[in-house]
Design an enzyme around this catalytic site. Structure first.
Site, mmCIF file in Angstrom:
data_model
loop_
_atom_site.group_PDB
_atom_site.id
_atom_site.type_symbol
_atom_site.label_atom_id
_atom_site.label_comp_id
_atom_site.label_asym_id
_atom_site.label_seq_id
_atom_site.Cartn_x
_atom_site.Cartn_y
_atom_site.Cartn_z
ATOM 1 N N GLU A 175 18.500 52.209 7.101
ATOM 2 C CA GLU A 175 20.005 52.289 7.745
ATOM 3 C C GLU A 175 20.764 51.326 7.760
ATOM 4 O O GLU A 175 22.148 51.534 8.108
ATOM 5 C CB GLU A 175 19.634 52.836 9.301
ATOM 6 C CG GLU A 175 18.624 54.070 9.429
ATOM 7 C CD GLU A 175 19.406 55.196 8.896
ATOM 8 O OE1 GLU A 175 20.542 55.345 8.462
ATOM 9 O OE2 GLU A 175 18.530 56.267 9.006
ATOM 10 N N ASP A 235 10.554 54.780 4.266
ATOM 11 C CA ASP A 235 11.510 53.629 4.955
ATOM 12 C C ASP A 235 10.689 53.697 6.604
ATOM 13 O O ASP A 235 10.257 54.507 6.810
ATOM 14 C CB ASP A 235 13.011 54.103 4.978
ATOM 15 C CG ASP A 235 13.216 55.600 4.974
ATOM 16 O OD1 ASP A 235 12.406 56.257 5.397
ATOM 17 O OD2 ASP A 235 14.319 55.847 4.697
HETATM 18 C C1 LIG Z 1 19.664 59.273 4.586
HETATM 19 C C2 LIG Z 1 20.974 58.569 5.346
HETATM 20 O O1 LIG Z 1 21.237 59.176 6.673
HETATM 21 N N1 LIG Z 1 21.101 57.426 5.312
HETATM 22 C C3 LIG Z 1 22.246 56.749 5.835
HETATM 23 C C4 LIG Z 1 22.306 55.355 5.063
HETATM 24 C C5 LIG Z 1 23.190 54.252 5.675
HETATM 25 C C6 LIG Z 1 23.862 53.627 4.762
HETATM 26 C C7 LIG Z 1 24.762 52.320 5.459
HETATM 27 N N2 LIG Z 1 24.332 51.840 6.512
HETATM 28 C C8 LIG Z 1 26.055 52.907 5.709
HETATM 29 O O2 LIG Z 1 26.501 53.541 6.716
HETATM 30 O O3 LIG Z 1 27.068 53.200 4.749
HETATM 31 C C9 LIG Z 1 23.490 57.339 5.665
HETATM 32 O O4 LIG Z 1 24.139 57.236 6.507
HETATM 33 O O5 LIG Z 1 23.753 58.258 4.780
#
Ligand SMILES: CC(=O)N[C@@H](CCC[C@H](N)C(=O)O)C(=O)O
Length: 373
Positions: free
Chosen positions: A126, A67
Site C-alpha cells: 500500500e 503482499d
Molecule cells: C490494489 C490496491 O488497492 N493498491 C493500492 C496501491 C497504492 C499505491 C500508492 N500508495 C498510491 O496511493 O498511489 C491502490 O490504491 O490502488
C-alpha cells in the site's frame, strides 16, 4: 474450520502498515517453521520473507507473491475477529492473500513437484512499495524465478470466479503530496492574510480539470485527493494546508503530462494566492502488465481444467507494485472473486472466506501442471 480460514482470521486481527509488519512476519515464520523443513530454505528480508521449496528435479523456479501489509483504516465490520490494532485494518485483502499463500506452500511441502518454488511475502504494497527493493535484493538475484504470479481479491465478483486479461491489468500510479504555506491571521481580517484553506479548495477543483481538459478522453486517468489537512481552529485563517492524493494513468506518457500540469497549476496557486507550495510525488508504481501467453494459458487452464469460472475483464485504475516484478519476470496477476458488499479500502470490507479454498485449489492445480513439465 478450514485451517487457512483460521489463519486468515488470526492475521486479520494484527494488520500492520508498510515496513512495520513485525508481528505479521513473526506469525508467518512461526507457521512456516512448523512445517517439515527438509526441502525448505527461508530468508528474511526487512519485514518480509522469501521461502524456497526445493523441487525434486528442478528445471525452473516458479514464483508466487503475496503482499502482507494493512491500511490505516478504523475497521467497522463488527466481526468477532476484527482488527486489534487501533486504526489499522486488512481492508485490501492481504490477510486473504497471505492465508492462500500459506495454503499453497503447505500443499507443496507435503506433495513436492519437480521445479523449485519461491514464495515471496512482500511488505508495504500500500506504500511506500516493497516490490521494487525486494526485486533488487541479493536474495532475489540468487533465487530469481523464471515465471511469477499473484492474485488480488475482487469484492465485485462471486466466489468461484476469477478474472484477468492479457496485457495491461492495473494502472501506473504516483502518490501526490502538496504543502501550501501562506499568511494566517484573525478570522475577521481576511484582507490581511492569504488563506490556505481557500487556496487548497481552489487547487482541488483545478486539479480535476487536468482529467477533464488535459488528458485525451480516449485515454484514462484519475486524480484523487484522499486527505486535506489545514488550519488550527475555527476562527483563525489558516497559514498551512496539505493535500494528499494519488494519480492513476494507463500510460506513462499520460503520467508525465498529468505531473507537468499539476506543477503548472500549483505555480498558478502560488502566484494567485501569494503563497509558497511544495509538491512531493512520493512513491510511484509501474503498471501491472500480464504476459500475454502466460495469462492466456492460465485463462484456458481455469476454463477447461477446473470447475471455476473465468471472466475476461477490462483493465482497472488500481495500482500494484507487483508491476515491478512483472516488468522483469514473465508472469501475471489475476482477480479472485470474494463477493463483498463493500469494496477494497472500505472499513466494512468483508470478503467471503469460501474463496480461500477456491484460490488454493486453482493455484495448486496450476502449479502442479506447470511445475512437473
Ligand atoms: C490494489 C490496491 O488497492 N493498491 C493500492 C496501491 C497504492 C499505491 C500508492 N500508495 C498510491 O496511493 O498511489 C491502490 O490504491 O490502488
Amino acid at each position: 474450520m478450514n485451517p487457512f480460514v483460521k489463519i486468515r482470521r488470526e492475521l486479520h486481527q494484527i494488520p500492520e502498515l508498510g515496513f512495520q509488519e513485525f508481528k505479521t512476519q513473526a506469525y508467518l515464520l512461526s507457521y512456516i517453521e512448523s512445517l517439515p523443513q527438509e526441502r525448505m530454505t527461508i530468508k528474511k528480508w526487512e519485514t518480509g520473507l522469501f521461502v524456497k521449496i526445493h523441487g525434486l528435479h528442478p528445471e525452473k523456479t516458479i514464483g508466487y507473491r503475496t503482499d502482507i501489509d494493512g491500511l490505516p483504516i478504523v475497521e467497522e465490520t463488527n466481526l468477532s475477529f476484527s482488527s486489534t490494532h487501533e486504526a489499522q485494518m486488512h481492508a485490501c485483502g492481504h490477510d486473504f492473500h497471505m492465508s492462500i499463500t500459506l495454503g499453497i506452500l503447505t500443499y507443496f511441502v507435503e506433495q513436492p513437484i519437480n521445479d523449485d518454488l519461491l514464495f515471496i511475502f512482500q511488505p508495504a504494497e500500500e506504500g511506500p512499495g516493497g516490490a521494487e527493493p525486494m526485486l533488487k535484493s541479493e536474495m532475489m538475484r540468487e533465487w530469481k524465478p523464471d515465471i511469477i504470479f499473484a492474485l488480488h481479491i475482487a469484492p465485485e465478483y462471486p466466489v468461484g470466479t476469477i478474472s484477468l486479461k492479457e496485457g495491461l491489468l492495473f494502472a501506473n500510479t504516483s502518490e501526490l503530496f502538496i504543502d501550501l504555506k501562506g499568511k494566517g491571521g484573525h478570522a475577521a481580517y481576511p484582507h490581511q492574510t492569504n488563506d490556505m484553506i481557500i487556496a487548497a479548495c481552489n487547487l482541488v477543483n483545478q486539479l480535476q480539470t487536468i482529467i477533464s481538459r488535459n488528458v485525451n478522453p480516449l485515454d484514462s486517468a484519475v486524480i484523487t485527493i484522499g486527505k486535506i489537512t489545514g488550519g488550527t481552529v475555527q476562527n483563525i485563517i489558516a497559514e498551512r494546508a496539505r493535500l494528499e492524493g494519488t494519480i492513476r494513468t494507463l500510460t506513462s506518457d499520460s503520467m508525465t503530462k498529468v505531473k507537468q500540469r499539476i506543477k503548472a497549476l500549483v505555480n498558478g496557486i502560488e502566484t494567485g494566492f501569494e503563497c509558497e507550495a511544495k509538491i512531493d510525488f512520493g512513491a510511484m508504481y509501474y503498471q501491472v502488465y500480464n504476459d500475454e501467453k502466460l495469462a492466456r494459458d492460465f485463462i484456458e487452464f481455469v476454463r477447461n481444467e477446473t470447475k471455476y469460472e473465468v471472466i475476461e475483464c477490462r483493465e482497472a485504475m488500481t495500482g500494484e507494485d507487483f508491476g515491478y516484478m512483472l516488468a522483469e519476470i514473465p508472469g501475471f496477476m489475476f482477480w479472485l472473486g470474494v463477493d463483498s458488499l463493500y469494496g477494497l479500502h472500505h472499513a466494512k470490507l468483508n470478503p467471503n472466506e469460501d474463496a480461500i479454498s477456491v484460490a488454493i485449489d486453482i493455484i495448486t492445480s496450476y502449479i502442479t501442471i506447470i511445475g512437473n513439465n
